[in-house]
Write a protein that holds these residues in place. Structure first.
Motif, short mmCIF file in Angstrom:
data_model
loop_
_atom_site.label_atom_id
_atom_site.label_comp_id
_atom_site.label_asym_id
_atom_site.label_seq_id
_atom_site.Cartn_x
_atom_site.Cartn_y
_atom_site.Cartn_z
N THR A 66 3.33 -7.56 -6.16
CA THR A 66 3.52 -6.11 -6.19
C THR A 66 4.85 -5.75 -6.85
N VAL A 67 5.89 -6.52 -6.52
CA VAL A 67 7.19 -6.32 -7.17
C VAL A 67 7.06 -6.50 -8.68
N LEU A 68 6.34 -7.54 -9.09
CA LEU A 68 6.15 -7.81 -10.52
C LEU A 68 5.40 -6.66 -11.19
N GLY A 117 13.45 1.07 -9.83
CA GLY A 117 13.94 1.32 -8.48
C GLY A 117 12.92 0.94 -7.42
N LEU A 118 11.65 1.27 -7.65
CA LEU A 118 10.60 0.88 -6.72
C LEU A 118 10.49 -0.64 -6.63
N ALA A 119 10.64 -1.32 -7.77
CA ALA A 119 10.60 -2.78 -7.78
C ALA A 119 11.76 -3.35 -6.96
N ALA A 120 12.94 -2.77 -7.12
CA ALA A 120 14.12 -3.27 -6.40
C ALA A 120 13.96 -3.08 -4.89
N ILE A 121 13.48 -1.90 -4.48
CA ILE A 121 13.28 -1.64 -3.05
C ILE A 121 12.26 -2.62 -2.47
N SER A 122 11.16 -2.82 -3.19
CA SER A 122 10.12 -3.73 -2.71
C SER A 122 10.62 -5.16 -2.62
N ILE A 159 0.84 -1.21 0.00
CA ILE A 159 0.00 0.00 0.00
C ILE A 159 0.87 1.25 0.00
N GLY A 160 1.83 1.31 0.92
CA GLY A 160 2.64 2.51 1.05
C GLY A 160 3.34 2.90 -0.23
N LEU A 161 3.95 1.93 -0.92
CA LEU A 161 4.64 2.22 -2.18
C LEU A 161 3.75 1.96 -3.39
#
Length: 403
Positions: free
Chosen positions: A98-100, A181-186, A35-37
């Motif tokens: 979510t990462v996907l 970058g968002l995918a990597a962090i998640s 949710i947050g990201l």
């Protein structure tokens, strides 16, 4: 104890029980990713998506609501998914999906492609919201449940604050780099907490639980009020940066800073609301915070004062994550037992998600039809918060009226 209560594991024996802090951290990370990201990182990306001509401005605005529609689907289906595959497996799977979705959004194939993956990221968020509380809190000692709930839902605030600070940095590599970058962090967060979750179990199916008429009536009031809260939070949650850039004519960087202010409010919300509830009760805390939301949203309709805008945005930021443990606490005062609380909380989340999804498309339509009049959205938010407050006051008076 009914059969569903028996299916839940007992809480750990004491505050020093091993694994509890790690499990709370895992719950926080689940809400952060799902949710947050997944939801809130899109808000500061809206101006960049428009400026880069990935999609038309109208399409970008309507795509923002896809996540809200998915959240509704996830909230409705979360408990059924847990019955089929197990609660922990559903949570882990939701984080991976979510990462996907982040990876897929790095490629602007078409609006339909983008809509699907934004929808899916909403589904995973709804699943996480419905399940994470019951998985974590069932294993937390009674004396720590309040702080644990605040910590879990603090993930929403962390995601808002992180999206406001990280997204501008990630955008320096371009939109594709930002999504990657968002995918990597998640992915890192998901892997880091993978072993903190308990063993996977499938909740036992159960029939509807009988509740006294007064409890059912109180819950219906809560569901209605929570729905109005959903109507109120959407303008700020989805369109805050767009409001700064297109409404106040700030730069994208300044708009992102405004989102950081919103995120700071979101960080303060869960724990400050929880501390207030411990002192004056959930109901009174809810009423005071609703009154503050009315004032903050109403002021944004007309003001262009930078100082006042910052204060109002901070106040509005406290509510989306702060209201979650408050409403959950009020539900817990009406019903007892993990199964009953989970069932009522699932319905409350569904009511919130239903109105939120509808409000997302309504606000998108109003924003487009009005030629970008963000003040109209904040006026709608103020009215929604005021209606929720009035409903709560009238319902409370009716509950305490003499027979």
């Amino acid at each position: 104890m009914n059969s569903e209560d028996a299916s839940l594991p007992p809480p750990d024996s004491g505050p020093s029980s091993p694994g509890v802090p790690a499990l709370i951290a895992a719950g926080l990370c689940a809400s952060l990713v799902g949710i947050g990201l997944a939801r809130f990182a899109y808000t500061p990306l809206i101006p960049a998506l428009i400026a880069a001509h990935w999609f038309s401005p109208d399409a970008v605005v309507f795509l923002a609501a896809a996540n809200l529609l998915g959240y509704l689907l996830g909230a409705v289906g979360g408990r059924h998914l847990a019955s089929a595959v197990g609660s922990v497996a559903a949570l882990k799977g939701a984080m991976l999906l979510t990462v996907l979705a982040f990876l897929a959004c790095a490629m602007p194939v078409s609006p339909a492609w983008f809509f699907f993956w934004r929808l899916l990221s909403g589904v995973t968020g709804g699943v996480i919201m419905v399940l994470v509380g019951s998985v974590v809190l069932a294993r937390v000692p009674p004396g720590r449940k309040g702080m644990a709930a605040g910590a879990i839902f603090l993930g929403l605030g962390v995601g808002i604050a992180a999206s406001g600070t990280l997204v501008p940095l990630l955008l320096r590599t371009g939109l594709t780099g930002a999504w990657l970058g968002l995918a990597a962090i998640s992915l890192v967060v998901t892997v880091a907490t993978w072993r903190a979750w308990p063993a996977n179990e499938r909740p036992r199916a159960s029939g509807s639980m009988a509740l006294p008429d007064e409890a059912r009536r109180t819950l219906r009031h809560l569901y209605g009020q929570y729905g109005l809260m959903a109507l109120g939070v959407v303008p700020a949650m989805v369109f805050m940066v767009d409001y700064a850039v297109r409404g106040l004519h700030w730069s994208i960087a300044a708009g992102s800073l405004l989102w950081v202010v919103f995120g700071l409010g979101a960080l303060a919300g869960p724990l400050s609301y929880g501390a207030a509830a411990d002192r004056i009760g959930f109901t009174r805390t809810n009423r005071i915070t609703l009154a503050l939301q009315v004032v903050a949203a109403a002021l944004l309709v007309h003001t262009t004062s930078i100082a006042l805008v910052l204060v109002c945005v901070f106040v509005l930021g406290t509510f989306p994550p702060g209201a979650v443990p408050i409403v959950l606490g009020r539900v817990s005062e009406v019903v007892t037992g993990p199964a009953a609380v989970q069932s009522a909380w699932s319905r409350a989340t569904t009511a919130f998600a239903l109105v939120q999804a509808t409000a997302g498309y309504l606000d998108s339509f109003l924003l487009t039809a009005s030629g970008g009049n963000h003040g109209l959205l904040f006026l709608l938010a103020a009215v929604a918060f005021l209606a929720a407050l009035a409903w709560d006051l009238l319902a409370g008076r009716g509950e305490h009226a003499p027979a």
